[in-house]
Motif scaffolding. Structure first.
Motif, short mmCIF file in Angstrom:
data_model
loop_
_atom_site.label_atom_id
_atom_site.label_comp_id
_atom_site.label_asym_id
_atom_site.label_seq_id
_atom_site.Cartn_x
_atom_site.Cartn_y
_atom_site.Cartn_z
N LEU A 1 19.02 34.79 31.46
CA LEU A 1 18.91 35.96 32.29
C LEU A 1 17.67 36.47 32.68
O LEU A 1 16.84 36.46 31.71
N SER A 2 17.29 36.87 33.86
CA SER A 2 16.01 37.40 34.28
C SER A 2 15.89 38.92 33.41
O SER A 2 17.03 39.54 33.24
N PRO A 3 14.91 39.46 33.20
CA PRO A 3 14.84 40.86 32.66
C PRO A 3 15.38 41.64 33.38
O PRO A 3 16.11 42.70 32.89
N ASP A 4 15.45 41.71 34.65
CA ASP A 4 15.90 42.60 35.56
C ASP A 4 17.48 42.58 35.69
O ASP A 4 18.27 43.54 35.53
N VAL A 5 18.08 41.47 35.58
CA VAL A 5 19.59 41.50 35.23
C VAL A 5 20.07 41.76 33.94
O VAL A 5 20.88 42.52 33.69
N TYR A 6 19.09 41.35 32.97
CA TYR A 6 19.39 41.83 31.56
C TYR A 6 19.37 43.34 31.28
O TYR A 6 20.48 43.77 30.95
N ASN A 7 18.47 44.04 32.09
CA ASN A 7 18.61 45.34 31.91
C ASN A 7 19.90 46.22 32.51
O ASN A 7 20.15 46.97 32.21
N GLN A 8 19.86 45.65 33.85
CA GLN A 8 21.41 46.16 34.39
C GLN A 8 22.33 46.00 33.38
O GLN A 8 23.41 46.65 33.51
#
Lengths: 207, 105, 378, 648
Positions: free
Chosen positions: D71-78
């Motif tokens: 997962l990209s960090p952006d997707v992970y955070n969401q």
């Protein structure tokens, strides 16, 4: 407590364990909850009222206390109008009810107009929502109260209209009473806000 | 826990009493505004304003909202909310103003 | 009308065996946990007085909790096995309660908690005390997503580093921590961005070196303090512990403890300004560093940039002694890994999401030159 | 709320004909029956539970090995943000609401809740909030600031201030994306809050006012008591977060300065407001499970609850004390030693009433005749697992050691033991226990036991090991980690555990679905239970009881089934003793509220007003007006619609 209601009464939808009306109980429950809504807003104001974000000219010194005192007085008197309206409809005095409920709605509207005027003056003097934490907390608090007054006025006008078309009679005085409770609550919130925001000599305690 | 005594629509005051209360409220407000204008020192003005506000609050709640005459359940529900609000917000305000406020060395 | 199945005793027994197996595995792991003392970032492996005080309290509460755990789970298991329905018609005694018992299990836990509260409160106040004059004063700067360290003692002023905090052993280090905007210059410690001064638009970070001390949040608009101290020389990794954005996971740092003499030497080295690159590729890189936007954000002591003196250029990390460090870009990349450094210069966001260093669109040749220059900054 | 009874069903404001459908889709959309609404709450909760569970699995795949880029960090955070928000606001709270809705009126012998249409309104507003929240999938992303959404990361700064990553190099686009996500958070939760507040008021009035004759407060089942406590907690906690969200919305959308340090706001204020709500919220989530456990254990131990009064007061005490501990989430913020000491002490003290509950449950089992049905296994499992969460909670209250634990995986382990070990295990016990009442059929016990033991295994593997990685220095909310810290193997096992949990949940769903048709017919009282919901048919008729029972004791049904012998022992009354004599013909004599379109319609306007804030200028005003007209119009129509048509 349940002992006061009889077994056969419980078969009827309106008989209740406490012998109290559901609607009125719900209204008081809601008002208990509203204390926390307004408490949060007033707290934010008390935390921030000396915080001018480097613009000390935008401070409570801008408040026009004589003007606000008049609109406060009008709102206070609307509460009197509300109880007189309730007492009229409980007596079955429909004409008295219409007069007083309309007077209450008008006084509420006068208060709202005063608030809109006040906001306009403030904005023209450079006091905007994004100026400082002081202005943010002032506008959001008084605005939230204003929304409550608006909802109240709408309900009052509806009551008046229902009464004019003959659909609201003394049988429904409990509806008037509940809306009245809401109206008085909005008034007491303003009693607190008026003192905390406008009257306290902030320049002396602010340091 | 018996609420047999909590009868709804107990004796509500009549209109003349309401008008008296209204006059008292108006007078209190006038005193408040006067205090605010008369450059009363803060250590007197603030407590006086708070007392007057509390009195106005109580007059409206007790008489106009009939809490004095109605069932104790209404009072309990409202006072409960009011009490929780006073307690937690007083704590929050003091934490915000005194605990860990800017500890600039 | 009882239609629920009530037997299947064999099924129960095998289920119970499975339960025991699960507990055995867990206990084994617990033992392993206690034995794993060499973990580099473990709070159970304290290396200084602050972390040790915290760990001692942990030990006390942990063993009390284990005791309560065994008692409660034992009672539950006993009740489940002893009082199983084994058929028969008799109705169990309808016990509504037992005031003495209930008072007992109200009062005894309360007493245990008082026992925990006393050392807790003592330690809270002990840890809150600021160290005396002998402490080393260091300012900690938290930005998205890296840590800066500025030495505040009079003889150490101007020593600024990033992502690694060097400290002497056996001496308390008093940290004053500020969270700053990633996109605005650092105004310096004294122009301290308090609430409302317009420059502190950073986010909350949390400074955590588990082997030296527990966390302290670094809150924009406030200066927070923390004392740490290391007993032995060594490397103590740390990490941001408050969610701070896209690269929260990539906001690491190291605390490196030296013997006092060695530490003084390190300070002296760091106080030196950078030397001009001699010639060749490095000189070309130096040229690039100043002509490209690098110098607008990264100070190199001894150079002035259009944006101001080194003391004023404080957006990104100070790079004066870049090559002397272990890591770069928030403590996640190895300085000596040239390929990584080049990848970073080519496209920072590709290797570290949300990094505030812009992608300058450098050519491979430019990157080679810059890399050569950066490696001269020892 | 203040319905003015109209004289004529054809009042001029009546745009829509009164709905008549009793089956099919419209009967569900327009229903005012608390049981149907309870079932809908449960199904919606299960949908959100699966969504949040899948989010958790994706997170666990990402964390299974170090330096992973699944997962990209952006997707992970969401995903981690939405996992938290969904589990708390769209699973935890409505799961409680589904049990309250279905069971509570039955347990107090009421025909419905006090405000049936308000109840339907709550449900539809809750659905609208969920849809609004997840509309981010189409609107530039989901909230990504964590469920706690600390300012100023959530307000002025954002996780990608220059927009290099999310905005593709454009700070403007980055800011816009950030604003949209934060609007989803603030408005979505405000809408959910309206739903919750409305149902809290509804439940309070119902419990206070609609009890069967003889059902005094101290005769109410513990579950009803816990409903009451939770309703009060919601009543007072929702306004706090409501105002904080309101302020957050003004900060994000209109440039206010509540939490913006650059302009003089203090981000710590958000933390106080959030946790002032957030801590009572923990009890809002766990107390329903305590109530459920307190129903299951006595039934299957064949004993009354041990120390009823203490159980009630412990629950009330937990509710009260829950207001005085919020800042223990903020020990590392730097409030200073005095404040930290105060909150450490209150936090420790709250362990006392919690301990009382645990010991009283054990006391209930002690000396009983335990039938280890699946429901009982889950209830006992919940007590055992919650105890672990409670103990790690005590370790948190020790402030100096909390500095090490906070924001690490140790905390993640702690609250999953409380919320998964307590709430989910307890609620699943409730599912197995009341399923026969709701559907008329029993769930499969063999599948149920497998469900329990696999869940126990997966749960402990997953969250038990998190204690260790946390203490070994792994912070929360990191999307990746480097090798070499000793976390690698444990993280892999944790991920395996998460998939075991997923498999177990699948078993649960299969069991629920297949038992619907193939389950054994339950009858009125399959468990030989003690409370009055088991006196009516399974499933109950829409009016609940043909004859509202007269209550003369706690555990009324048990007392009806037993008599005192000459020796003073209880003896079972021969079958039929529990029977009630039908006096009325229920279909003509019992007046039940009619269905209504308006509650669902009123809910429709709310997300429209929320989406309005994504636009600006005329578009915003038009959308706001449309949403407002729909909601206010529906509320007006509702106010003038009689509760039931005349002549029904």
């Amino acid at each position: 407590m349940a002992e006061v209601t009889t077994a056969e009464a419980s078969e009827e939808a309106h008989a209740t364990s406490l012998g109290l009306s559901n609607e009125k109980l719900a209204m008081w429950t809601l008002l208990g909850s509203e204390c926390l809504f307004f408490g949060a807003l007033i707290s934010a104001y008390l935390i921030y009222y000396t915080n001018y974000n480097g613009q000390p000219e935008i401070s409570p010194a801008l408040f026009d206390i004589p003007f606000t005192s008049v609109s406060t007085f009008v709102l206070l008197m609307s509460s009197l109008g509300m109880v007189l309206a309730l007492s009229a409809i409980q007596r079955g005095d429909d004409r008295g009810f219409r007069i007083w409920i309309l007077a209450t709605a008008i006084m509420g509207s006068v208060f709202l107009s005063g608030q809109i005027y006040e906001f306009t003056v403030f904005v023209n003097e450079g006091m905007r929502l994004d100026t400082s934490p002081f202005t943010s907390s002032f506008y959001v608090m008084t605005g939230f109260h204003g929304i409550h007054v608006t909802v109240g006025v709408l309900m009052l006008i509806t009551l008046w209209a229902r009464s004019m078309t003959g659909k609201l009679t003394s049988e429904h005085s409990d509806v008037v009473e509940n809306i009245g409770l809401y109206w008085h609550f909005v008034d007491i919130v303003w009693i607190v806000i008026f003192t905390a925001v406008y009257l306290v000599p902030y320049e002396q305690v602010g340091a | 826990m018996s609420d047999a005594d909590d009868l709804e629509h107990a004796d509500h005051p009549d209109s003349s009493q309401y008008i008296v209360i209204g006059i008292i409220l108006a007078v209190f407000t006038a005193i408040e505004v006067a205090i605010s204008f008369a450059a009363v020192p803060g250590e007197i003005a603030v407590p006086a304003l708070i007392i007057l506000t509390v009195l106005k609050f109580l007059l409206v709640v007790m008489w106009f909202m009939h809490l004095r005459f109605d069932s104790g359940w209404f009072r309990r529900l409202f006072v409960f909310g009011l009490g929780v609000a006073l307690a937690i917000y007083a704590a929050t305000i003091s934490l915000m103003l005194y605990a860990g406020a800017a500890t600039q060395a | 009308m009882i239609t629920a199945s009530r037997s299947e005793a064999a099924g129960h027994r095998s289920a119970a065996r499975r339960r025991w197996a699960a507990w055995t595995v867990l206990l084994g792991l617990l033992m392993a946990g206690c034995g794993t003392r060499e973990l580099p970032q473990s709070a159970l492996n304290p290396a200084g007085p602050v972390a040790r005080a915290q760990d001692e309290l942990w030990d006390l509460v942990f063993w009390i909790a284990v005791g309560v755990f065994i008692l409660v789970q034992g009672l539950i298991l006993f009740a489940v096995f002893r009082f199983r329905d084994r058929g028969g018609d008799e109705i169990p005694k309808q016990v509504a309660g037992n005031t003495k018992l209930e008072l007992m299990w109200t009062i005894i836990p309360a007493l245990i908690l008082v026992g925990i509260a006393v050392p807790t409160v003592q330690t809270i106040f002990e840890l809150a005390q600021e160290p005396g004059e002998e402490a080393l004063d260091v300012r900690v700067i938290g930005k998205q997503y890296w840590w800066g360290f500025e030495y505040l003692d009079e003889d150490q002023q101007g020593v600024i580093t990033a992502n690694e905090l060097h400290i002497p052993t056996g001496r308390p280090v008093f940290l004053r921590m500020q969270a700053l905007s990633a996109t605005q210059p650092d105004p310096g410690f004294d122009a301290a961005p308090e609430i409302g001064q317009g420059v502190s638009n950073g986010v909350i970070h949390s400074f955590w070196v588990p082997r030296l001390a527990g966390k302290q949040d670094v809150v924009p608009g406030h200066t927070r303090t923390l004392t740490i101290q290391a007993d032995e020389p060594g490397l103590y990794p740390g990490q941001c512990a408050e969610f701070c954005g896209l690269s929260h996971a990539r906001m690491r740092f190291d605390v490196i403890a030296h013997e006092p003499a060695e530490f003084d030497q390190w300070i002296a080295d760091q106080a030196e300004p950078a030397e001009a690159a001699e010639d060749g590729l490095a000189a070309e890189g130096e040229e690039l560093f100043q002509s490209q936007q690098c110098i607008a954000c990264h100070a190199i002591d001894g150079y002035e940039a259009a944006a101001g003196t080194a003391a004023e250029v404080r957006i990104g990390p100070n790079l004066t002694h870049f090559a002397s460090r272990r890591t770069f870009a928030g403590g996640v990349f190895d300085v000596n890994d040239e390929a990584q450094l080049k990848a970073w210069l080519a496209n920072p966001q590709a290797v570290k999401a949300g990094s505030q260093m812009p992608n300058l669109g450098l050519t491979d040749d430019q990157i080679d030159a810059l890399t050569a220059y950066l490696y001269t900054l020892e | 709320m203040n319905a003015v009874p109209a004289e004529s069903p054809r009042s001029s404001l009546k745009i829509l004909q009164r709905p008549k459908a009793e089956t099919g889709l419209w009967s569900w959309i327009t229903t005012t029956d608390h049981k149907k609404i309870g079932v809908m709450y449960f199904l919606a909760t299960m949908v959100f539970f699966v969504i949040a569970g899948v989010e958790a699995l994706l997170l666990r795949i990402q964390l299974a090995v170090p330096e992973n880029d699944f997962l990209s960090p952006d997707v992970y955070n969401q995903l981690y943000t939405m996992h938290g928000i969904t589990m708390v606001f769209f699973v935890g709270i409505p799961l409680g609401a589904s049990f309250f809705n279905y069971i509570m009126p039955l347990q107090i012998g009421a025909r419905d809740v006090a405000f049936p249409r308000l109840n339907a309104f709550s449900f539809w507003v809750f659905c609208a909030a969920g849809i609004f929240m997840y509309s981010g999938v189409l609107l530039g992303g989901l909230p990504n600031g964590g469920w706690f959404n600390y300012a100023p990361l959530s307000t002025t700064v954002g996780p990608d201030v220059s927009g290099y990553t999310v905005g593709g190099g454009s700070a403007e686009l980055g800011t816009q994306v950030h604003m949209g996500r934060m609007l989803l958070y603030s408005i979505g939760l405000q809408i959910a809050g309206i739903a919750t507040l409305a149902s809290a008021i509804n439940f309070i009035v119902t419990i206070l006012n609609l009890r069967a004759p003889g059902m005094t407060l101290m005769r109410m089942p513990i579950f009803v008591w816990m409903t009451l406590v939770v309703a009060f907690l919601l009543l007072f906690a929702i306004p706090v977060i409501g105002i904080a969200l309101w302020q957050l919305m003004f900060d994000v959308r209109f440039g206010a300065n509540f939490f913006n340090p650059a302009a003089g706001g203090d981000p710590v204020l958000w933390q106080h407001m959030f946790w002032l709500f957030g801590h009572p919220e923990v009890y809002i989530l766990i107390l329903p499970a305590f109530g459920i456990i307190s129903e299951i254990i006595p039934t299957f131990s064949r004993k009354p609850i041990f120390g009823y009064t203490a159980m009630v007061f412990a629950g009330v005490a937990i509710g009260f004390l829950g207001w005085g501990v919020w800042a223990h989430h903020m020990f590392a913020v730097g409030m200073g030693p005095v404040a930290n000491t105060a909150f450490a002490l209150t936090t420790m003290f709250i362990a006392v009433p919690t301990g009382v509950k645990i010991f009283n449950w054990i006391g209930t089992m002690w000396g009983g005749k335990l039938r280890l049905t699946t429901a009982m296994l889950f209830a006992v499992g919940a007590v055992a697992m919650f105890t672990i969460g409670g103990l790690s909670g005590v370790t948190h209250s020790v402030v100096p050691s909390n500095y090490q634990q906070t924001d690490s995986y140790y905390v993640v382990a702690h609250f999953h033991y409380v919320l998964f070990g307590g709430l989910v295990f307890g609620a699943l016990g409730g599912v197995y226990y009341w399923y026969p009442k709701v559907t008329g059929r029993l769930m499969n016990e063999t599948l149920g036991r497998t469900n329990f033991w696999t869940l126990m295994l997966g749960f402990n593997l997953t969250f038990g090991l998190m204690h260790f990685v946390g203490l070994w220095g792994m912070p929360r909310r990191i999307d990746t980690y480097a090798a070499g810290f000793g976390w690698d193997l444990l993280n892999l096992i944790i991920t395996v555990g998460a998939f075991i949990i997923a498999g177990s949940v699948l078993l649960l769903i299969i069991n629920m679905a297949s038992s619907l048709r193939r389950g054994q017919i339950a009858g009125d009282d399959p468990w030989d239970a003690r409370t009055i919901e088991w006196m009516t048919s399974s499933p109950p008729a829409h009016y609940n009881f043909k004859e509202v029972p007269q209550i003369s004791a706690r555990d009324e049904l048990w007392h009806r089934k037993h008599a005192v012998s000459e020796q003073g022992d209880y003896v079972r009354v021969p079958a039929g003793g529990a029977g009630t004599v039908v006096i009325h013909d229920p279909d003509t004599d019992i007046h039940m509220p009619d269905p209504s379109f308006y509650p669902a319609l009123a809910a429709v306007g709310m997300p429209i007003m929320g989406w309005a804030l994504f636009t600006s200028g005329t578009g915003m005003i038009v959308l706001l007006a449309v949403g407002c007209v729909i909601t206010v119009g529906a509320l007006f129509a509702w106010a003038f619609e009689p509760m039931a048509e005349e002549g029904h």
